[in-house]
Motif scaffolding. Sequence first.
Motif, short mmCIF file in Angstrom:
data_model
loop_
_atom_site.label_atom_id
_atom_site.label_comp_id
_atom_site.label_asym_id
_atom_site.label_seq_id
_atom_site.Cartn_x
_atom_site.Cartn_y
_atom_site.Cartn_z
N TYR B 32 0.88 -1.15 0.00
CA TYR B 32 0.00 0.00 0.00
C TYR B 32 0.93 1.21 0.00
N PHE B 34 1.39 5.58 -0.14
CA PHE B 34 0.73 6.82 0.24
C PHE B 34 1.64 8.01 -0.04
N TYR B 36 1.89 12.06 1.45
CA TYR B 36 1.44 13.05 2.41
C TYR B 36 2.19 14.36 2.16
N PHE B 46 -2.81 13.81 4.37
CA PHE B 46 -2.94 12.79 3.33
C PHE B 46 -3.25 13.43 1.98
N LYS B 49 -3.53 7.64 -2.13
CA LYS B 49 -3.00 6.31 -1.83
C LYS B 49 -3.25 5.36 -3.00
N PHE B 90 6.04 13.65 1.57
CA PHE B 90 6.51 12.37 2.07
C PHE B 90 5.79 11.23 1.35
N ARG B 94 3.34 0.58 3.19
CA ARG B 94 2.85 -0.38 4.17
C ARG B 94 2.64 -1.70 3.43
N GLY B 98 -2.07 -7.12 5.98
CA GLY B 98 -2.95 -6.92 7.12
C GLY B 98 -2.32 -6.17 8.26
N GLY B 99 -1.04 -5.88 8.14
CA GLY B 99 -0.35 -5.12 9.18
C GLY B 99 -0.55 -3.64 9.02
N PHE B 100 -0.02 -2.89 9.97
CA PHE B 100 -0.23 -1.45 9.98
C PHE B 100 1.07 -0.64 9.99
N LYS B 101 2.20 -1.32 10.03
CA LYS B 101 3.47 -0.62 10.12
C LYS B 101 3.66 0.24 8.87
N THR B 102 3.81 1.52 9.05
CA THR B 102 3.90 2.47 7.95
C THR B 102 5.22 3.19 8.03
N ILE B 103 6.02 3.04 6.98
CA ILE B 103 7.35 3.63 6.94
C ILE B 103 7.35 4.78 5.94
N PHE B 104 7.96 5.88 6.35
CA PHE B 104 8.01 7.08 5.53
C PHE B 104 9.39 7.28 4.94
N ALA B 106 12.34 10.06 3.50
CA ALA B 106 12.98 11.18 4.17
C ALA B 106 12.31 12.52 3.85
#
Lengths: 114, 114
Positions: B32, B34, B36, B46, B49, B90, B94, B98-104, B106
């Motif tokens: 997924y 995104f 921002y 936001f 996505k 940014f 993800r 089914g997980g939620f860990k979202t990495i951005f 720099a």
Amino acid sequence: DARVTQTPRHKVTEMGQEVTMRCQPILGHNTVFWYRQTMMQGLELLAYFRNRAPLDDSGMPKDRFSAEMPDATLATLKIQPSEPRDSAVYFCASALGTSNEKLFFGSGTQLSVL
Amino acid sequence: AQSVAQPEDQVNVAEGNPLTVKCTYSVSGNPYLFWYVQYPNRGLQFLLKYITGDNLVKGSYGFEAEFNKSQTSFHLKKPSALVSDSALYFCAVRENTGGFKTIFGAGTRLFVKA
């Protein structure tokens, strides 16, 4: 409009002091994130919760940082003792429960540790 | 592990010209993705996505992004830049497991000159 509320907006403290930052997620959002933003490191994920349970806090220095959700309307991030290198903007974000949902960010807490 | 790269610290463009802000990602499975935007002294907002389906995603304020699986890229675009688009952008990823860990990433600072 529903929004994520963070307090305080600004915090100046001295090295060694305890710092507590608070976050009120949007009502109904069951996933809550803590991020830290610095010029050097960008936006780092510190920890996140789902249904108040911590799912991942691997980004958080465990010796001095702790994150909790005492209830569904409050998330806290504590630093004890604080150090100058903790100076940053700390953001809380919340999201609805499905994994493709966007994050809603608070306005952040600007922390300065002298 | 997930990661996001935004290869440009800054993008400069003249008002009225098209803009592109680049993003590449790495995930174990399908992503997924995104975008921002952050204005000074504010939290991230936001823009758009990609979940599945059409590779061209349209978002807020006339922005769009193109998902390219073979190049693992998700570049942000706008046909005609406005001075008010000047901000910090940014990209985030993800895993769609089914997980939620979202990495951005720099972040990329966009300057639109009048």
